[in-house]
Design a protein around this motif. Structure first.
Motif, PDB file in Angstrom:
ATOM      1  N   VAL A   7       0.864  -1.178   0.000  1.00 47.97           N
ATOM      2  CA  VAL A   7       0.000   0.000   0.000  1.00 47.97           C
ATOM      3  C   VAL A   7       0.897   1.223   0.000  1.00 47.97           C
ATOM      4  O   VAL A   7       1.726   1.391   0.905  1.00 47.97           O
ATOM      5  N   ASP A   8       0.740   2.070  -0.998  1.00 46.45           N
ATOM      6  CA  ASP A   8       1.589   3.264  -1.100  1.00 46.45           C
ATOM      7  C   ASP A   8       3.073   2.919  -0.999  1.00 46.45           C
ATOM      8  O   ASP A   8       3.867   3.646  -0.382  1.00 46.45           O
ATOM      9  N   GLY A   9       3.471   1.789  -1.557  1.00 47.65           N
ATOM     10  CA  GLY A   9       4.873   1.397  -1.544  1.00 47.65           C
ATOM     11  C   GLY A   9       5.338   0.766  -0.250  1.00 47.65           C
ATOM     12  O   GLY A   9       6.530   0.466  -0.103  1.00 47.65           O
ATOM     13  N   ARG A  10       4.439   0.526   0.704  1.00 46.23           N
ATOM     14  CA  ARG A  10       4.793  -0.095   1.975  1.00 46.23           C
ATOM     15  C   ARG A  10       4.207  -1.504   2.024  1.00 46.23           C
ATOM     16  O   ARG A  10       3.062  -1.725   1.628  1.00 46.23           O
ATOM     17  N   PHE A  11       4.985  -2.460   2.520  1.00 43.65           N
ATOM     18  CA  PHE A  11       4.496  -3.827   2.654  1.00 43.65           C
ATOM     19  C   PHE A  11       3.977  -4.031   4.076  1.00 43.65           C
ATOM     20  O   PHE A  11       4.683  -3.763   5.061  1.00 43.65           O
ATOM     21  N   ILE A  12       2.734  -4.494   4.165  1.00 48.34           N
ATOM     22  CA  ILE A  12       2.056  -4.632   5.446  1.00 48.34           C
ATOM     23  C   ILE A  12       1.576  -6.070   5.588  1.00 48.34           C
ATOM     24  O   ILE A  12       0.931  -6.612   4.682  1.00 48.34           O
ATOM     25  N   THR A  13       1.879  -6.685   6.715  1.00 53.32           N
ATOM     26  CA  THR A  13       1.381  -8.035   7.001  1.00 53.32           C
ATOM     27  C   THR A  13      -0.027  -7.920   7.574  1.00 53.32           C
ATOM     28  O   THR A  13      -0.250  -7.215   8.562  1.00 53.32           O
TER      29      THR A  13
END
Length: 637
Positions: A7-13
């Motif tokens: 999301v928006d270049g961020r990886f979120i678990t």
């Protein structure tokens, strides 16, 4: 199993996406994530540059919550932080600046986000202590006592609106998602938090004195019986308020929902859930947009928070496993069209398709199973169970399709509002999945194949796809581009997409190889007033207030604030100043934020305005100035 989202270049678990967060309605964590992604653009300006206190429900609202101020161990390094020193030590708070931040908070079951009214960037780098906190907005929380209805809160809120208007302040109502109403106002320049608290207390005390049987400003709970308590203290630097667009941790997924003053005057006023809020946003935008500016950057004494971007790209990229929220179909995000003219495009090099007013959907069929993803990457399979029918007709084909899910109204036109709220409306509608591209077939990736060949393959699949009652492959429009646009307009479609016949499918990119033309409507309106400009338009016109002739005056149809050149504005101001009058020429009452700063004029000037369509409240959506009609008078309309 855990999944990774981009999301928006961020990886979120993300985990436990099927966990029910609201037992009464069956609302899942998946639904909560989808909500915060869709609402991020409008929510972020109202919480940006403010430290967030969270109220979390790890096991759903059927069990107890807990407040959380300090960031927990394992917080991603990319989440912005702000440190506040208390008597007992220092607390590190999160600060949201992107959709990724909101998704991470939602994954942590932080359903309620509470923020102070002061802003980090207004309080100065290195500032410390509540006395230095500065704000550019004020809030009054209207909390009804036992058995006091929301209608009573709304009446008091309308009285607060009038008091604020007399002080020259625009105000904005928010139904709290609980029992009451929040009223916000914007200061013309930042003030200390204690000054904002003093203003709020003065308003509360004056209304309590004027209406002692209905209103109280006392903190004593005993004084609130059968009254509305005006909580002025939430402007104190140490206090927080539930943020606009935040969910509530209640039995149902209610929201702190921005409203209009016309709605507050409606005796049927009720709190809104997240479905209602999303429907309203899609139809009318953010009623709270003028309260908080887009913050370009926020800096504090601990961390450089960098650039806050209101515009976000919410492409989510999933990884292995049967994800319920993912942004790809076989690694593909949808290709997007650029806003470029199509009039000069010819049939030999370009193909022309209808532009539909619905949800962009990627569909994957494999072994009878159909999975659906939205343009923003959210799994929509459960939202459209009707498309399971494709699983029966496509047996023998492993295929990825690109198309639009639409709802036709009773007249045969696509209606996005009807599609989005179909489960809560009794209107007649027909669902269709309109397929316009094929990206993969039986293990072969077709994205590098020219559009002409992909269309041939799609045409070969058309009899199979269309044998499902829910799906069809729309025919191409006759060119050239100008003719295609006219055909779409005549049929009431949203517009046209022109596709270069030699173009490949460029996943996740907006390319001029695809060009979109939206059908705008033109209308002739009468100018009844204007609002002053701000910032770069200071000293001239900010927006024109326009209407249509009706019995007794003008029927207000909205504000026009775009499409002008500087010379247009200068000429209009010179032409309108001799026409200034002392009262509104419009029928009925306009919203106070509009009327409070308006200059009224004799309704003599006819103008041509271009707009997309009409809002549910009878106003022009996305109006843009085209020019004065010197050949017409108001009586000619």
């Amino acid at each position: 199993m855990p999944q990774k989202l981009e999301v928006d270049g961020r990886f979120i678990t993300v985990t436990n996406l099927d966990k029910v967060m609201y037992p009464e309605t069956g609302t899942r964590k998946f639904d909560v994530l989808q909500y915060v992604i869709e609402v991020a653009d409008v929510m972020l300006p109202h919480i940006a540059s403010r430290p967030i206190t969270r109220k979390r429900w790890p096991h759903g609202t059927g069990s107890g919550p807990f407040f959380e101020k300090a960031l927990p161990p394992g917080t991603p390094d990319w989440l912005a932080r702000f440190t506040i020193a208390h008597n007992e030590g220092k607390t590190v708070y999160p600060v949201a600046r992107s959709a990724a931040d909101l998704v991470w908070l939602a994954q942590m079951a932080a359903l309620e986000l509470h923020v102070p009214q002061w802003r980090i960037d207004l309080s100065g780098v290195g500032s410390a202590g509540d006395e230095s906190r500065r704000t550019d907005r004020l809030v009054i929380d209207l909390d009804p006592g036992p058995n006091v209805p929301l209608r009573h809160c709304a009446d008091v809120a309308l009285a607060i609106r009038d008091v604020l208007a007399d002080a020259g302040l625009d105000s904005y109502p928010v139904t709290s998602g609980g029992k009451g109403v929040h009223v916000y106002a914007r200061f013309p320049a930042p003030v200390k938090s204690e000054s904002a608290r003093a203003v709020a207390k003065q308003i509360a005390d004056s209304l309590a004195a004027a209406h002692p049987t209905e209103v109280t400003a006392s903190m004593s709970k005993a004084a609130r019986t059968s009254k509305v308590f005006l909580d002025w203290s939430q402007n104190t630097a140490a206090k927080t308020t539930l943020a606009p667009y935040s969910l509530r941790g209640s039995d149902r997924p209610l929201v702190a929902a921005p409203r209009t003053w016309d709605e507050l005057a409606d005796p049927t006023l009720a709190q809104l859930d997240y479905h209602d809020v999303l429907d309203r946003l899609r139809a009318d935008g953010d009623p709270l947009a003028d309260l908080d500016p887009v913050i370009e950057s926020v800096v504090d004494k601990t961390v450089d928070l960098g650039e806050y971007r209101k515009a976000r790209s919410s492409r989510l990229r999933g990884e292995a496993g049967p994800a319920r929220v993912t942004g790809t179909v076989s690694g593909t995000a949808p290709m997007l069209a650029a806003d470029e003219a199509i009039d000069g495009l010819t049939d030999d090099a370009w193909a022309f398709e209808g532009k539909w007013d619905g949800f962009r959907i990627l569909a994957r069929h494999r072994d009878g199973d159909v999975r659906l993803w939205s343009r923003s990457g959210v799994d929509m399979t459960a939202d459209f169970p009707e498309l399971r029918e494709l699983g029966a007709v496509l047996r023998g084909f492993d295929v990825v399709l690109d198309g639009e899910m639409v709802a036709y109204d009773a007249t045969g036109r696509t209606d996005f509002g009807l599609l989005a709220s179909r489960h809560r409306r009794g209107d007649e509608y027909t669902l269709r999945y309109l397929v316009f591209d094929v990206l993969e077939l039986n293990g072969t990736d077709l994205t590098s194949t020219p559009w002409d060949r992909r269309r041939q393959i799609l045409d070969e699949l058309e009899p199979i796809i269309s044998s499902a009652s829910i799906a069809e492959v729309p025919g191409l429009l006759p060119g050239p581009g100008a003719d295609a646009a006219e055909h779409a307009r005549a049929n009431g479609w949203e517009g046209v997409v022109a596709k270069r016949r030699a173009s490949t499918y460029q996943p996740g990119r907006r390319s001029a190889d695809w060009r979109k033309h939206k059908n705008w409507n033109d209308i002739e309106v009468v100018v009844g007033g204007y609002r002053p400009g701000r910032g770069g338009r200071s000293g001239t016109i900010g927006s024109l207030l326009v209407g249509l002739p009706a019995e007794g005056g003008l029927r207000y149809v909205g504000r026009v604030g775009t499409g002008f050149t500087d010379s247009d504005l200068d000429a209009l101001l010179a032409e309108l100043e001799p026409l200034i009058i002392g009262r509104s020429p419009f029928i009925g009452t306009l919203d106070r934020p509009v009327a409070s700063s308006a200059t009224w004029v004799l309704p003599k000037l006819v103008a041509d305005v271009r707009f997309m369509d009409w809002t549910s409240t009878g106003h022009l959506r996305h109006p843009s100035w085209r020019g004065v009609r010197r050949d017409k008078l108001p009586g000619d309309l």
